[in-house]
Scaffold this motif. Structure first.
Motif, PDB file in Angstrom:
ATOM      1  N   GLY A   1      72.851 -23.094  44.236  1.00  0.00           N
ATOM      2  CA  GLY A   1      71.595 -21.878  43.917  1.00  0.00           C
ATOM      3  C   GLY A   1      70.431 -22.936  43.515  1.00  0.00           C
TER       4      GLY A   1
ATOM      5  N   SER B   1      71.914 -18.145  42.047  1.00  0.00           N
ATOM      6  CA  SER B   1      71.947 -17.599  43.453  1.00  0.00           C
ATOM      7  C   SER B   1      71.488 -15.924  43.337  1.00  0.00           C
ATOM      8  CB  SER B   1      73.391 -17.301  44.232  1.00  0.00           C
ATOM      9  OG  SER B   1      73.736 -18.810  44.430  1.00  0.00           O
TER      10      SER B   1
ATOM     11  N   ASP C   1      68.852 -14.913  46.295  1.00  0.00           N
ATOM     12  CA  ASP C   1      69.558 -14.785  47.501  1.00  0.00           C
ATOM     13  C   ASP C   1      70.507 -13.119  47.460  1.00  0.00           C
ATOM     14  OD1 ASP C   1      68.675 -16.851  48.685  1.00  0.00           O
ATOM     15  OD2 ASP C   1      70.711 -17.971  47.965  1.00  0.00           O
TER      16      ASP C   1
ATOM     17  N   ARG D   1      67.746 -10.242  47.551  1.00  0.00           N
ATOM     18  CA  ARG D   1      67.027 -10.163  48.782  1.00  0.00           C
ATOM     19  C   ARG D   1      68.070  -9.707  49.753  1.00  0.00           C
ATOM     20  NH1 ARG D   1      63.886 -15.238  47.677  1.00  0.00           N
ATOM     21  NH2 ARG D   1      65.846 -16.443  48.282  1.00  0.00           N
TER      22      ARG D   1
ATOM     23  N   THR E   1      74.077 -12.555  52.310  1.00  0.00           N
ATOM     24  CA  THR E   1      74.868 -13.691  51.163  1.00  0.00           C
ATOM     25  C   THR E   1      76.020 -13.539  51.265  1.00  0.00           C
ATOM     26  OG1 THR E   1      72.520 -13.427  50.097  1.00  0.00           O
ATOM     27  CG2 THR E   1      74.626 -14.518  49.283  1.00  0.00           C
TER      28      THR E   1
END
Length: 450
Positions: free
Chosen positions: A12, A18, A21, A24, A29
């Motif tokens: 990350g 992370s 991610d 989003r 992911t």
């Protein structure tokens, strides 16, 4: 085989890990990290000092160990369940230890197959009303429509004649509560609930209104002495034993809230995506409709019809594979444990993900393809028990799974006998909340059948 102590995972960003991610595209992911790092993955999210470390387990064997064979070591002690408990009460989904065992013993008799089969009349009544409401409509959003159908059905089964008093309040306020719990459950830091922030005030008002309508219905029933009916509220009021006593009004309300949450959002998701997939696949739709058309046309559907709808049942199961209503399930380890050959440390936040396991290429051929024939009895018997687990598993498996299947299959049969469906939206945007959330419509065109 040696136990793997260094669990692989993405590095990350240097400061945030992370977390971007995951925010989003949570589900995407998880799919990506399984493909890149394997079936047990360590993910860090959030800045130093507020960082969350997730141990993600994607294999069927790992899911079985966490939910069943080592279930006592993996508890609902994480932040998400605490937030859900504070918003929806200490009901069967969120309670633990002695509270859970007592509640389960008191409530289990309400979910025997014989008792649940008696709810078929309420299911067909509401499904038929939905079909009739579509008569002058060329196009519907099945996400919205199935949410309304499932909410009315579970409210009728819970409240009986008081169904209308609850539906509007729940329909308006549950999305607010869902979003609030999800945001706080996965945030590295939250303001105290008693601070007058806009989010706290909105969620507090929504929770208060839902609590109030449940408390009012319970109080009115008790004042009138009307607790001899067959709806779940009456059964909860009468539930008791020498060992476990009875449920007080607050406990009844907590169970009602959990039944409303778990009993309508999950089933609505399954029905909506079953219709969406059938609308996208005309041949499978025709085959499912042929089964529904073969049922006696001169009477409402009953629980005995379930066995005469094996292909439609397979359609539903395949929809639940591709779009599991609980896409991610969280636990927290008590002691260090070996899971699928990896050492999970004590106190770890652990995630298992039906969303990923249901698409695992080691378990499913062409996993993104819609194929109800995966769920013939022979195919089901040949797979790992936890290749498909939309209802969880082990001692905390969903108590309402037979009801969910009964409601979904019978309601789908009623709708398919009334309409042919053609997809308008081929893709439906999704997000992970308390349950799988469609963040856009799944519209279908309707062609009424004579």
């Amino acid at each position: 085989m040696a136990v793997i102590t260094e669990i692989p995972g993405p590095k990350g960003l240097p400061v945030l890990g992370s977390i971007l991610d995951l925010r989003r595209d949570t589900l995407g992911t998880f799919l990506r990290i399984r493909q890149e790092y394997g079936d047990v993955v360590r993910v860090s999210a959030g800045p130093p000092g507020l960082r969350t470390v997730l141990h993600c387990v994607f294999s069927a064997e790992g899911a079985q160990q966490i939910l069943a064979s080592q279930a006592a070591n993996f508890r609902k002690d994480n932040q998400f369940y605490e937030e859900l408990r504070l918003s929806a009460g200490n009901g069967l989904l969120t309670s633990q230890d002695a509270d859970y065992l007592r509640q389960r013993r008191l409530i289990q008799p309400m979910f025997t197959k014989r008792r649940v089969d008696g709810y078929a009349a309420a299911v067909t009544l509401e499904a038929t009303a939905t079909a009739e409401s579509w008569r002058d409509t060329a196009e519907v959003d099945v996400v919205q429509e199935m949410n309304h159908l499932a909410l009315r059905t579970v409210s009728r089964i819970l409240f009986g004649a008081d169904v209308e008093a609850a539906v509007d309040v729940i329909d308006r306020n549950f999305p607010v509560i869902n979003n609030y719990v999800t945001q706080r459950g996965f945030s590295p830091a939250n303001p105290p609930r008693n601070w007058p922030t806009p989010a706290n005030r909105r969620a507090g008002a929504a929770t208060g209104e839902v609590y109030a309508v449940c408390d009012r219905i319970i109080a009115e029933r008790r004042a009138k002495g009307e607790d001899d009916g067959d709806d779940l509220l009456s059964l909860l009021s009468r539930a008791g034993s020498e060992q476990d006593g009875t449920l007080d009004p607050a406990e009844i309300r907590d169970q009602v809230l959990i039944f409303l949450l778990a009993g309508h959002e999950t089933t609505a998701t399954s029905m909506a995506f079953a219709l969406h997939l059938l609308a996208l696949h005309p041949e499978e739709q025709a085959k499912a409709r042929q089964e529904a058309d073969a049922l006696p046309p001169d009477r409402p559907l009953t629980a005995t019809d379930l066995d005469r709808l094996p292909y439609l049942t397979a359609v539903l199961k395949e929809a639940m594979r591709l779009f599991p209503a609980a896409p991610v399930i969280g636990r927290r380890s008590v002691e260090a444990a070996e899971i699928d050959g990896h050492l999970i440390p004590a106190g770890a936040d652990v995630l298992i993900a039906p969303w990923v396991t249901h698409r695992h290429p080691g378990l499913w051929t062409d996993p993104d393809h819609f194929d109800p024939d995966r769920f013939t009895p022979e195919q089901e018997a040949s797979r790992h028990r936890y290749a498909w687990f939309p209802f969880g598993g082990g001692p905390r498996a969903c108590i309402g799974q037979h009801f969910s299947m009964l409601e979904s299959v019978l309601a789908l049969a009623v709708l398919l006998r009334s309409y042919e469906l053609e997809a308008v939206d081929t893709e439906v945007p999704l997000a992970a909340g308390i349950t799988l959330q469609a963040t856009g419509p799944a519209r279908v065109r309707l062609r009424a059948r004579k």
